[in-house]
Design a protein around this motif. Structure first.
Motif: not given
Lengths: 355, 522
Positions: B97-98, B89-90, B517, B100-101, B153, B513, B149, B86
């Motif tokens: 990164a996009g 990636v972040e 969020e 892998w996320r 973010r 995901m 993550a 995390a």
């Protein structure tokens, strides 16, 4: 439109009293503003009138139509009230147009002429009808909320701090636009706010609320010039309180002498507005020293030290700092000694501890 | 017109369907707590002497040691993997990164027991603790990665900036300013991994690593020994409650991150510089082991068994799985909605207390291993309602108990975005409570509700343990058909089912995901 009569309304929340006996008459086609600090119960009163909350006691009548009374409680959708909340509460999943006609029946909702008329009424461009609410500015959202509430031609319009989420510039223009619509349509309106300038500028009648009670109800000029007590006075604008002593109809205070009726002898509070204190030519008034000033452009507030004055025995131990309002270009530098004169009659209240 | 009394008269605040909500919520809590009560009652009925004899055996000590070492090792590894991935990636300038996320959440699309099959079928020597830790770590690290993550973010840069301005270096700023903010997400993820490990059956049976859960199933299937089974189940229950308590206690002390509204400013990414290839290689290796191996292995067996493949054979289990999943998802969503509504709308102190108690009881019930819930329902049905034993109805009820929180969390996140005042606005515009709900509130929470429905649907259609115990004789779901084939080491025959399970689970990646969020944002 109808008048609104509220009698003996009490309400509580989780066992804590919120409204403690409210009586109010709002004449037809007039605006009453309920002014009070946050938590005083003003929003609860609005919710009781709208039907979102039931009071413990009391009655509410819209015209001849009693909607709350002993053993009687009418659901909000059958009361015919319009409600505009602080954030507008537009439905985010509907377009502006669909929001405005939401409360109309199915056939009226298809009538685009009615929608156009309503948008024009609140001064919005007809082209905004297809937008999403979140694409509008805060002021535009409030106008949509107003149009939506007026679409059903409610008996009374309730506005709960409708401008408080807007920034200063937008607040004034939106307030003026709304006041204009209310006047033109002859709407009976109850508006709740904690902003005194909003209250004084929009109201035909102001009701000042403290701890679930009205401390004063009257015209804007009435409540500003003749407040019922020092607390109400402080809530409506800057106030200067001077200590004094009443002695058989005469009160001596730091800025002079005033004659009174119906005030028992003893310590009193003398109440005046900063604009009642004028700076005059040297020697022609009470001398005072400028401590500091706050400049606003159009005018300024000056804090003045009156110092000890042996001529006034009643002023012993009283605060000797007063606040005056002067024109912006008349601000003297700090430390200057000036002369003060009192304009008009101050109000005199018995000092609370002596009552 | 006279006002309606009692039901029509609002309390402190008008809530549509308040009475119905409360009734359903109470019923949900009652049903969810039943397995717990049944297992404890049964264990108590065994008597202290016999229970002592059943518990105080070297075998139980071995099971306890196995279970605890699995939990400690896997939770530690998933926490390290999840946080490191995390952060890379972040917070860093890691290339792609996009990509892998998204890719790092994909292991959730491969049910753990399918992952175990994929590994064991190409490395038959992979067994015991090593195999168990390897497979479960690779399957479950997204449970930590995902929330951590999301929080990373969402964190405002000002936090780390402030720490830097107070004289901390970049590393110390991360450790002292950022890491504490991650604690709730980290604890939540770790707890989820631990509870999954306690409940895990498929993986551990395939790598031949006995824990409480596998022992209970053996006990039930081989010996049908009720007393021993329920004593073991109580021990498992005690472990589960211990983990929940540890989580609750440490949460009570932690200060939760308060995230600002709107879009926070993204922090300047940490420059990896010469470490970039190392970081890239690490992430790529993780993706290789967690995704490429299972997918490649399934593909290989599919190709090898392509001659004997008959699509018709797949249809009956597929239909069973979808039918059961649809029924369970409907029941679960209908049960979860009133509870979520009550929790998010309660203003009274009493109402709020009841709502939270109901909500917690459903969490508790669903954190019980599927085998415990299934055993309890079997016991109850056999004794009091033999008519429902061996029916789909009982199986669907077990699914609902196990998965209610998945639907509830989604619906709650949606309700949290819905201002209660909108209902008032609709009523003032002439809608009665039912119309207001249908025209305003329902459309606004529909997406979240459907997402919750979908999460339950996917979870049920790939569920193995409870299905093995409760499915009516002759009912084969994708998971049990897969299990039958892979247990008899017919890996090629299992491959089509494995592929179907992975395809069915795929949307879970996207749904989780999004939900993470939403939950983080509220």
């Amino acid at each position: 439109m109808s008048d609104v009569r509220i009698a003996g309304v009490t309400a509580s929340h989780n066992g804590r009293p919120v409204l403690q006996g409210i009586d109010l008459h709002v004449p037809e086609a007039s605006t009453t503003v309920i002014l009070g600090p946050s938590g005083c119960g003003k929003t609860t009163l609005l919710r009781v009138i709208a039907g979102f909350q039931a009071p413990d006691n009391g009655s509410v009548a819209l015209g001849d139509d009693v909607v709350v009374g002993p053993g009687l409680w009418r659901a909000p959708e059958r009361r015919g009230v319009g409600y505009v909340a602080q954030e507008g509460n537009l439905f985010p999943h509907l377009s502006v147009g669909a929001n405005v006609v939401y409360g109309l029946d199915r056939s009226a909702r298809r009538d685009t002429g009615r929608l156009t008329e309503l948008l024009r009424l609140v001064g919005l461009d007809v082209g905004l009808a297809d937008r999403r609410p979140d694409q509008l500015s805060g002021g535009q959202q409030q106008r949509v909320a107003l149009a939506r509430a007026l679409a059903r031609r409610p008996k009374v319009l309730l506005l709960d701090e409708p401008f408080s989420s807007l920034d200063a510039a937008l607040r004034t223009s939106t307030r003026e636009a709304v006041a204009d619509v209310l006047a033109r349509e002859g709407v009976t309106a109850i508006l709740v706010t904690h902003d005194q300038s909003e209250a004084l500028s929009m109201a035909d009648q102001v009701a000042i609320m403290h701890d679930g009670r009205f401390s004063q109800v009257g015209s804007p000029a009435d409540v500003y010039d003749r407040p019922a007590d020092t607390r109400s006075a402080g809530f409506l604008g800057d106030a200067v309180t001077l200590a004094g002593r009443a002695d058989s109809g005469t009160v001596h205070h730091a800025l002079g002498v005033v004659s009174v009726e119906h005030v028992p002898d003893g310590p009193v509070d003398v109440l005046l507005r900063p604009e009642q204190i004028a700076l005059v030519a040297q020697g022609s008034g009470r001398p005072a020293t400028v401590l500091s000033s706050t400049y606003f452009g159009h005018d300024a507030l000056i804090d003045l030290d009156l110092g000890a004055d042996p001529r006034e025995p009643g002023s012993a131990g009283a605060p000797s700092v007063v606040r005056a309002r002067v024109r912006g270009q008349d601000v003297p530098p700090d430390g200057t000694v000036v002369s003060l004169q009192l304009l008009g009659e101050p109000l005199v209240f018995p000092h609370p501890t002596s009552a | 017109m006279l006002g309606r009394t009692s039901a029509g008269r609002p309390g402190r605040r008008w809530r549509p369907g308040a009475l119905a909500s409360r009734l359903v919520a109470g019923l949900v809590a009652l049903v969810c707590c039943t397995p717990l009560v049944v297992i404890v009652t049964k264990a108590l009925a065994v008597g202290p002497e016999k229970a002592g004899r059943l518990l105080w055996r070297p075998r139980v000590g071995e099971l306890l040691g196995n279970t605890l070492s699995l939990v400690v090792l896997t939770v530690s590894i998933t926490v390290v993997l999840g946080v490191a991935a995390a952060w890379l990636v972040e917070r860093t300038d890691l290339p792609l990164a996009g990509l892998w996320r998204v890719v790092l959440v994909c292991p959730l699309a491969v049910p753990a027991f399918v992952n175990a099959y994929a590994w064991v079928s190409i490395r038959p020597d992979l067994n015991g603790l090593t195999g168990a830790v390897l497979v479960t770590s690779l399957s479950y690290f997204p449970f930590v990665f995902l929330p951590v993550a999301a929080v990373l973010r969402g964190l405002d840069r000002s936090l780390e900036d402030t720490a830097r301005s107070l004289g901390l270096g970049p590393w110390r700023a991360f450790l002292r300013a950022t890491l504490p903010q991650l604690r709730p997400a980290l604890m939540g993820g770790a707890l989820l991994v631990a509870l999954h490990l306690l409940a895990e059956f498929g993986v551990l049976a395939l790598v031949r690593f006995p824990t409480f859960t596998t022992a209970i199933l053996d006990q039930y299937q081989v010996a049908f020994d009720d007393a021993a089974g329920s004593v073991l189940a109580s021990a498992l229950l005690a472990l589960c409650l211990a983990f929940l308590t540890i989580d609750l206690v440490s949460r009570g002390r932690a200060r939760h991150a308060r995230l600002g509204r709107g879009t926070p400013q993204r922090p300047t990414p940490v420059r990896l510089g010469r470490l970039t290839p190392v970081a890239l290689a690490g992430i790529a290796l993780l993706v290789l082991l967690a995704i490429a191996v299972p997918v490649g292995s399934i593909a290989r067996w599919l190709v090898m068994g392509v001659d004997s493949l008959s699509p018709g054979e797949l249809l009956a289990p597929m239909w069973s799985s979808l039918r059961l999943a649809a029924a369970a998802a409907v029941l679960t969503t209908v049960a979860a909605f009133p509870v979520a509504w009550l929790v998010s709308r309660a203003t009274d102190r009493l109402d709020r207390w009841v709502a939270v108690a109901v909500e917690r009881s459903t969490y508790l019930a669903s954190s019980l291993p599927g085998v415990v819930v299934a055993l309890a329902l079997v016991g109850l049905a056999v004794r009091y309602l033999p008519a429902v034993y061996q029916t789909s109805a009982l199986l669907v009820l077990a699914y609902a108990i196990l998965f209610v929180p998945r639907a509830m969390v989604s619906i709650r996140a949606a309700l949290a975005h819905l201002p209660p005042e909108l209902g008032d606005a609709a009523r003032a515009l002439g809608d009665n409570p039912v119309r207001a709900f249908l025209r305003v509130q329902l459309p606004l929470v529909l997406r979240g509700t459907l997402a919750g429905f979908a999460l339950v649907f996917i979870a049920v259609s790939t569920e193995l343990t409870a299905t093995l115990l409760l499915a009516p004789t002759g009912t084969r779901t994708l998971a049990t058909a897969f299990w039958a084939a892979s247990e008899s080491l017919d890996y090629a025959a299992a491959a089509p089912y494995a592929a179907a399970l992975v395809i069915l689970s795929a949307p879970v990646t996207y749904l989780l995901m999004r939900r993470t969020e939403e939950v983080t944002a509220t």
